[in-house]
Structure formats: structure tokens, C-alpha cells
Design a protein around this motif. Sequence first.
Motif, PDB file in Angstrom:
ATOM      1  N   ASN A 101      90.447  32.577  82.641  1.00 18.37           N
ATOM      2  CA  ASN A 101      91.476  33.267  81.881  1.00 18.37           C
ATOM      3  C   ASN A 101      92.436  32.220  81.331  1.00 18.37           C
ATOM      4  O   ASN A 101      92.795  31.277  82.040  1.00 18.37           O
ATOM      5  N   TYR A 102      92.862  32.394  80.067  1.00 23.75           N
ATOM      6  CA  TYR A 102      93.762  31.452  79.421  1.00 23.75           C
ATOM      7  C   TYR A 102      94.834  32.203  78.661  1.00 23.75           C
ATOM      8  O   TYR A 102      94.606  33.313  78.190  1.00 23.75           O
ATOM      9  N   VAL A 103      96.001  31.564  78.509  1.00 21.31           N
ATOM     10  CA  VAL A 103      97.021  32.035  77.579  1.00 21.31           C
ATOM     11  C   VAL A 103      97.122  30.981  76.479  1.00 21.31           C
ATOM     12  O   VAL A 103      97.279  29.791  76.760  1.00 21.31           O
ATOM     13  N   ILE A 104      96.988  31.437  75.226  1.00 18.74           N
ATOM     14  CA  ILE A 104      97.106  30.550  74.074  1.00 18.74           C
ATOM     15  C   ILE A 104      98.440  30.852  73.398  1.00 18.74           C
ATOM     16  O   ILE A 104      98.707  31.998  73.051  1.00 18.74           O
ATOM     17  N   ALA A 105      99.275  29.828  73.256  1.00 14.30           N
ATOM     18  CA  ALA A 105     100.568  29.962  72.567  1.00 14.30           C
ATOM     19  C   ALA A 105     100.511  29.134  71.293  1.00 14.30           C
ATOM     20  O   ALA A 105     100.224  27.942  71.331  1.00 14.30           O
ATOM     21  N   LEU A 106     100.757  29.774  70.147  1.00 12.91           N
ATOM     22  CA  LEU A 106     100.681  29.134  68.831  1.00 12.91           C
ATOM     23  C   LEU A 106     102.070  29.012  68.222  1.00 12.91           C
ATOM     24  O   LEU A 106     103.000  29.706  68.633  1.00 12.91           O
ATOM     25  N   TRP A 125      92.600  22.077  82.790  1.00 15.81           N
ATOM     26  CA  TRP A 125      93.160  23.418  82.924  1.00 15.81           C
ATOM     27  C   TRP A 125      94.246  23.711  81.904  1.00 15.81           C
ATOM     28  O   TRP A 125      94.434  24.839  81.497  1.00 15.81           O
ATOM     29  N   ASN A 126      94.999  22.695  81.536  1.00 14.74           N
ATOM     30  CA  ASN A 126      96.119  22.875  80.620  1.00 14.74           C
ATOM     31  C   ASN A 126      95.925  21.959  79.418  1.00 14.74           C
ATOM     32  O   ASN A 126      95.577  20.792  79.575  1.00 14.74           O
ATOM     33  N   PHE A 127      96.178  22.504  78.238  1.00 14.86           N
ATOM     34  CA  PHE A 127      95.958  21.773  76.998  1.00 14.86           C
ATOM     35  C   PHE A 127      97.189  21.886  76.118  1.00 14.86           C
ATOM     36  O   PHE A 127      97.848  22.920  76.089  1.00 14.86           O
ATOM     37  N   GLN A 128      97.477  20.812  75.396  1.00 16.14           N
ATOM     38  CA  GLN A 128      98.553  20.802  74.412  1.00 16.14           C
ATOM     39  C   GLN A 128      97.936  20.846  73.029  1.00 16.14           C
ATOM     40  O   GLN A 128      96.948  20.149  72.769  1.00 16.14           O
ATOM     41  N   ILE A 132      93.925  18.595  70.126  1.00 14.53           N
ATOM     42  CA  ILE A 132      93.977  19.311  71.388  1.00 14.53           C
ATOM     43  C   ILE A 132      93.777  18.287  72.495  1.00 14.53           C
ATOM     44  O   ILE A 132      92.768  17.587  72.516  1.00 14.53           O
ATOM     45  N   LYS A 133      94.757  18.181  73.401  1.00 20.65           N
ATOM     46  CA  LYS A 133      94.664  17.223  74.511  1.00 20.65           C
ATOM     47  C   LYS A 133      94.769  17.977  75.823  1.00 20.65           C
ATOM     48  O   LYS A 133      95.699  18.761  76.021  1.00 20.65           O
ATOM     49  N   GLY A 134      93.810  17.721  76.717  1.00 21.05           N
ATOM     50  CA  GLY A 134      93.817  18.372  78.014  1.00 21.05           C
ATOM     51  C   GLY A 134      94.251  17.445  79.120  1.00 21.05           C
ATOM     52  O   GLY A 134      94.164  16.223  78.989  1.00 21.05           O
ATOM     53  N   ASP A 135      94.713  18.029  80.232  1.00 21.41           N
ATOM     54  CA  ASP A 135      95.028  17.213  81.396  1.00 21.41           C
ATOM     55  C   ASP A 135      93.727  16.823  82.097  1.00 21.41           C
ATOM     56  O   ASP A 135      92.647  17.301  81.746  1.00 21.41           O
ATOM     57  N   LYS A 184      99.713  16.430  63.676  1.00 22.37           N
ATOM     58  CA  LYS A 184      99.185  15.092  63.384  1.00 22.37           C
ATOM     59  C   LYS A 184     100.148  13.978  63.783  1.00 22.37           C
ATOM     60  O   LYS A 184      99.753  12.829  63.913  1.00 22.37           O
ATOM     61  N   ASN A 185     101.432  14.322  64.022  1.00 19.39           N
ATOM     62  CA  ASN A 185     102.413  13.341  64.496  1.00 19.39           C
ATOM     63  C   ASN A 185     102.550  13.364  66.021  1.00 19.39           C
ATOM     64  O   ASN A 185     103.488  12.795  66.569  1.00 19.39           O
ATOM     65  N   GLU A 186     101.644  14.074  66.685  1.00 19.56           N
ATOM     66  CA  GLU A 186     101.601  14.225  68.144  1.00 19.56           C
ATOM     67  C   GLU A 186     102.801  14.967  68.714  1.00 19.56           C
ATOM     68  O   GLU A 186     103.181  14.778  69.863  1.00 19.56           O
ATOM     69  N   LYS A 187     103.398  15.868  67.918  1.00 19.23           N
ATOM     70  CA  LYS A 187     104.464  16.753  68.388  1.00 19.23           C
ATOM     71  C   LYS A 187     103.803  18.046  68.860  1.00 19.23           C
ATOM     72  O   LYS A 187     102.934  18.592  68.175  1.00 19.23           O
ATOM     73  N   GLU A 188     104.211  18.543  70.036  1.00 22.15           N
ATOM     74  CA  GLU A 188     103.591  19.757  70.574  1.00 22.15           C
ATOM     75  C   GLU A 188     103.944  20.970  69.721  1.00 22.15           C
ATOM     76  O   GLU A 188     105.113  21.228  69.431  1.00 22.15           O
ATOM     77  N   ILE A 189     102.910  21.708  69.310  1.00 19.34           N
ATOM     78  CA  ILE A 189     103.105  22.915  68.508  1.00 19.34           C
ATOM     79  C   ILE A 189     102.557  24.155  69.201  1.00 19.34           C
ATOM     80  O   ILE A 189     102.687  25.267  68.706  1.00 19.34           O
ATOM     81  N   GLY A 190     101.910  23.974  70.348  1.00 20.27           N
ATOM     82  CA  GLY A 190     101.356  25.100  71.073  1.00 20.27           C
ATOM     83  C   GLY A 190     100.703  24.623  72.355  1.00 20.27           C
ATOM     84  O   GLY A 190     100.711  23.427  72.676  1.00 20.27           O
ATOM     85  N   SER A 191     100.129  25.583  73.096  1.00 21.83           N
ATOM     86  CA  SER A 191      99.494  25.225  74.357  1.00 21.83           C
ATOM     87  C   SER A 191      98.398  26.217  74.709  1.00 21.83           C
ATOM     88  O   SER A 191      98.365  27.342  74.207  1.00 21.83           O
TER      89      SER A 191
END
Length: 195
Positions: free
Chosen positions: A165-170, A133-136, A126-129, A140-147
Motif C-alpha cells: 500500500n502506498y500514498v502518492i502526494a503530488l 519504502w519511501n520515495f521523493q 524519483i529517488k528512493g531510500d 529537475k533542480n532536485e527540489k521535492e515536489i511530491g512523495s
Amino acid sequence: MFNRTTFFIREHVGMLKLSDTYDILDPATQAQLGIAKEKPGALIHVLRLIVNKRMLPTTVNVFEGDSHENDSKRLFSIKRRFSLIRPKVEILDRQGNKIGYFKSKLISIGPSFMVFDTADNQVAQIKGDWKGWNFQLLDKNEKEIGSVTKKWAGVGKELFTSADNYVIALPDQADKNISMLLLAAGLAIDIVYKE
């Protein structure tokens, strides 16, 4: 609940709260899917008045539906032990078996932590800005799979409360345990790492 790919997380607003509660909602209809309720012990409640909350142990139970009183509806728990620098956060299934854990990075520009399974294999990151406020959600290969994206709640709420408030996309068609770990990671951003 783990066949879904998006969740809207709404923190309950309260003055001088010593524990947090979050609604887990369908982003399109606002229907309640679940609830996440922090349950620290009595001594921890008192210690939170004088010690940084992020250092103290806590447990967050996630329930299906709108009831947090019925233990048979508990889906999983997020458990953080006492920590000074890098908290290790365990994810436990309904029976209390560990399905994975999170470990924060020692040095990073924005908020960041790694997601591990029970065999100590890193399954996500999980990496945040820099604003936090926003997280990717990265594999394990650092490809985005959600936010995980913070949603603006209005001037009054943003200025005078710490409720977020957050929106989690999986990812689509993820394994149940991976979905559970990633949903827990999205919740842990605010509940465990930011509060």
C-alpha cells in the motif's frame, strides 16, 4: 482525477498472481477514484513462471472509477518493453500517444529513475531510500515536489504476501500531463520496478 494531489494505492492480495491490480483511492474517505490493472499477453503469463517478471514486457492500464472493462474510462497506460538491465517505461495517453517515459539510473544507492517528457526533457526524478519504502519526487533542480510513502498493512499481509500500500502526494496546480506522469511514476515504482 488529475485535479487531486493525494492518492492511496492498494494492491489486491492474491496467491500466485501472474498479474497485478491496484485500487486508487481517496486517502481520507477510501472512495474509489480509479483502478490500475496489469494486462500482459498470454505468452507473457506463461513466461512469468520461468523468467524474472521484471525483464518481461507488460502494460498497465489506469482507469477512472471502479471498472477496468470499459476502455472509454481508460486515463493512461504504463508500458514496459523487454529489458535486461535498464527498463525504459513509456506513458501513453488514452489515445495511445506517448506523453513521456521513465528511465532507471544505471548506478544509484537506492531505487531511482528519471521522468522525461516527449521532447526528452527531464521533468522529474524519483529517488528512493535504501529500503525502497519511501520515495521523493524531485523536479529537475532536485527540489521535492511530491512523495510516495509505503503504508504498513499489518503483520499477516506484510509477511505472507507481496501486496503493498502506498500514498502518492503530488504538487498543487500541476499541468495535467505532469500530474499524469507523476501519478504513473508513483504506480510504476511498485508495478514496474519493484515486483
